[in-house]
Design a protein around this motif. Sequence first.
Motif, mmCIF file in Angstrom:
data_model
loop_
_atom_site.group_PDB
_atom_site.id
_atom_site.type_symbol
_atom_site.label_atom_id
_atom_site.label_comp_id
_atom_site.label_asym_id
_atom_site.label_seq_id
_atom_site.Cartn_x
_atom_site.Cartn_y
_atom_site.Cartn_z
ATOM 1 N N GLN A 184 51.546 114.607 -83.667
ATOM 2 C CA GLN A 184 50.259 114.595 -84.353
ATOM 3 C C GLN A 184 49.434 113.347 -84.039
ATOM 4 O OE1 GLN A 184 49.223 117.256 -85.906
ATOM 5 N NE2 GLN A 184 47.247 116.402 -86.453
ATOM 6 N N GLY A 185 50.095 112.205 -83.867
ATOM 7 C CA GLY A 185 49.353 110.971 -83.584
ATOM 8 C C GLY A 185 48.556 111.062 -82.298
ATOM 9 N N VAL A 186 49.201 111.512 -81.233
ATOM 10 C CA VAL A 186 48.504 111.631 -79.957
ATOM 11 C C VAL A 186 47.486 112.770 -79.995
ATOM 12 C CG1 VAL A 186 50.190 113.157 -78.822
ATOM 13 C CG2 VAL A 186 48.859 111.541 -77.464
ATOM 14 N N THR A 187 47.736 113.772 -80.844
ATOM 15 C CA THR A 187 46.750 114.846 -81.021
ATOM 16 C C THR A 187 45.455 114.299 -81.610
ATOM 17 O OG1 THR A 187 48.452 116.537 -81.318
ATOM 18 C CG2 THR A 187 46.267 117.041 -82.177
ATOM 19 N N PHE A 188 45.562 113.461 -82.643
ATOM 20 C CA PHE A 188 44.359 112.863 -83.230
ATOM 21 C C PHE A 188 43.594 112.023 -82.202
ATOM 22 C CE2 PHE A 188 46.242 113.165 -87.710
ATOM 23 C CZ PHE A 188 45.356 114.149 -88.095
ATOM 24 N N LEU A 189 44.327 111.275 -81.382
ATOM 25 C CA LEU A 189 43.668 110.462 -80.341
ATOM 26 C C LEU A 189 42.925 111.356 -79.365
ATOM 27 C CD1 LEU A 189 43.179 107.779 -78.891
ATOM 28 C CD2 LEU A 189 45.370 108.109 -77.702
ATOM 29 N N ARG A 190 43.564 112.430 -78.946
ATOM 30 C CA ARG A 190 42.926 113.357 -78.017
ATOM 31 C C ARG A 190 41.684 113.995 -78.617
ATOM 32 N NH1 ARG A 190 44.871 119.358 -76.429
ATOM 33 N NH2 ARG A 190 44.143 119.582 -78.567
ATOM 34 N N GLU A 191 41.802 114.479 -79.854
ATOM 35 C CA GLU A 191 40.692 115.195 -80.481
ATOM 36 C C GLU A 191 39.497 114.274 -80.729
ATOM 37 O OE1 GLU A 191 41.984 119.100 -81.489
ATOM 38 O OE2 GLU A 191 41.854 117.906 -79.666
ATOM 39 N N ALA A 192 39.758 113.077 -81.245
ATOM 40 C CA ALA A 192 38.664 112.154 -81.551
ATOM 41 C C ALA A 192 37.920 111.754 -80.287
ATOM 42 C CB ALA A 192 39.208 110.922 -82.275
ATOM 43 N N THR A 193 38.673 111.364 -79.268
ATOM 44 C CA THR A 193 38.056 110.934 -78.009
ATOM 45 C C THR A 193 37.342 112.098 -77.334
ATOM 46 O OG1 THR A 193 39.868 109.347 -77.708
ATOM 47 C CG2 THR A 193 38.505 109.830 -75.790
ATOM 48 N N GLY A 194 38.048 113.210 -77.219
ATOM 49 C CA GLY A 194 37.509 114.346 -76.485
ATOM 50 C C GLY A 194 36.272 114.950 -77.104
ATOM 51 N N TYR A 195 36.299 115.181 -78.418
ATOM 52 C CA TYR A 195 35.166 115.861 -79.030
ATOM 53 C C TYR A 195 33.969 114.945 -79.239
ATOM 54 C CZ TYR A 195 37.920 120.017 -79.247
ATOM 55 O OH TYR A 195 38.652 121.117 -78.864
ATOM 56 N N GLY A 196 34.215 113.635 -79.268
ATOM 57 C CA GLY A 196 33.083 112.706 -79.251
ATOM 58 C C GLY A 196 32.272 112.891 -77.983
ATOM 59 N N VAL A 197 32.960 112.964 -76.844
ATOM 60 C CA VAL A 197 32.312 113.148 -75.545
ATOM 61 C C VAL A 197 31.772 114.572 -75.397
ATOM 62 C CG1 VAL A 197 32.745 113.211 -73.053
ATOM 63 C CG2 VAL A 197 33.719 111.368 -74.449
ATOM 64 N N TYR A 198 32.530 115.533 -75.869
ATOM 65 C CA TYR A 198 32.200 116.960 -75.733
ATOM 66 C C TYR A 198 30.852 117.291 -76.370
ATOM 67 C CZ TYR A 198 33.550 122.011 -76.169
ATOM 68 O OH TYR A 198 33.650 123.378 -76.099
ATOM 69 N N PHE A 199 30.710 116.954 -77.639
ATOM 70 C CA PHE A 199 29.473 117.295 -78.330
ATOM 71 C C PHE A 199 28.315 116.399 -77.915
ATOM 72 C CE2 PHE A 199 32.502 119.362 -81.293
ATOM 73 C CZ PHE A 199 31.942 120.628 -81.284
ATOM 74 N N LEU A 200 28.607 115.158 -77.530
ATOM 75 C CA LEU A 200 27.551 114.295 -76.997
ATOM 76 C C LEU A 200 26.945 114.923 -75.746
ATOM 77 C CD1 LEU A 200 25.964 111.627 -76.669
ATOM 78 C CD2 LEU A 200 27.994 110.690 -75.519
ATOM 79 N N ALA A 201 27.797 115.362 -74.818
ATOM 80 C CA ALA A 201 27.309 115.951 -73.578
ATOM 81 C C ALA A 201 26.496 117.219 -73.839
ATOM 82 C CB ALA A 201 28.491 116.262 -72.654
ATOM 83 N N TYR A 202 27.030 118.117 -74.656
ATOM 84 C CA TYR A 202 26.341 119.389 -74.904
ATOM 85 C C TYR A 202 24.994 119.176 -75.597
ATOM 86 C CZ TYR A 202 25.373 124.129 -76.456
ATOM 87 O OH TYR A 202 24.767 125.347 -76.667
ATOM 88 N N GLU A 203 25.002 118.388 -76.656
ATOM 89 C CA GLU A 203 23.772 118.212 -77.427
ATOM 90 C C GLU A 203 22.697 117.479 -76.632
ATOM 91 O OE1 GLU A 203 22.969 119.535 -80.264
ATOM 92 O OE2 GLU A 203 24.926 120.464 -80.607
ATOM 93 N N LYS A 204 23.100 116.523 -75.780
ATOM 94 C CA LYS A 204 22.109 115.814 -74.962
ATOM 95 C C LYS A 204 21.473 116.754 -73.936
ATOM 96 C CE LYS A 204 21.565 111.667 -76.483
ATOM 97 N NZ LYS A 204 20.225 111.256 -76.990
ATOM 98 N N LEU A 205 22.261 117.670 -73.387
ATOM 99 C CA LEU A 205 21.708 118.649 -72.454
ATOM 100 C C LEU A 205 20.742 119.594 -73.171
ATOM 101 C CD1 LEU A 205 24.932 119.447 -70.397
ATOM 102 C CD2 LEU A 205 22.856 118.357 -69.532
#
Length: 298
Positions: free
Chosen positions: A168-189
């Motif tokens: 679970q610890g590494v899952t939280f790291l993955r989700e926080a990092t990944g979705y920060g970038v994910y939604f930033l990229a989509y919404e900026k486009l």
Amino acid sequence: MSKTIKDLTAGTAGGIAQVLVGQPFDIVKVRMQTSPKGTYSGMLHCAGGILKNEGPLAFYKGTLTPLLGIGVCVSIQFGVIEYMKRFYADRNVLNGVGGPGGRNLSGDQLFVSGVLAGLANGFVSGPVEHIRIRLQTQQVKNYPYAGPFDAIKKIYSAHGIAGIFKGQGVTFLREATGYGVYFLAYEKLVQREMATKGITRDQISPLNAVLYGAAAGYALWAVIYPIDMVKSRMQTDGFTTATGRKYATSIDCVRQVWRSEGLPAFTRGLGPTLIRSPFANGATFLGFEMANRFLNSL
């Protein structure tokens, strides 16, 4: 219907689309990530082996878990991101920034919103992906789990709630990092097209929603793939030393993989992920946008 309920419902539609499109690619990725070095010469070798030894339905092995769980996960993601977008838009209005209605969020605001969406999502995605990966990595001659509910029952009986939330610890790291970038990229486009063409969000073409979702997916995986590999290793590892546990912690996993397999191990299985990403993430955002438009028209 309240805005939050609409966001959650549209997110569920996006999640179901993601699973149905991406699952065959995902099982190849997981097998390549978690198999010993040299097991597969490449993506086609892995896919061919699954098809030959386990049949075509094996590409949808463990699908019930993500179909139920990822629908909830994506629902949470979009519910949180849309709530945070409204929250920041209200703040922008008070501060006199962000254009009409304060809806032109800054990169920082979008990234933080995505991080929070990822963390909220992680409470569900961690156990869902754990169970899915256990099922995906079962070989033909060794099926300890008859299905997702059998896996949950057996793991919980033997190892309690900690067993269900393994990695679970590494899952939280993955989700926080990944979705920060994910939604930033989509919404900026999306913001860029709206500003360039002078249109509203519901006037963006479905094709562009797919393309922007595909681009956001590539941005996500470019950042998180090595973290995802560690998560997969942790979630297929034994629960105790008596049952073959190799890694004491996620950091220990990184150290051991680095020493024994080197840098290439952290990108093994990247091929099917890069092929899967535009289809799965494009389908996710298309499903969300189309469902949202439909619900808003009611």
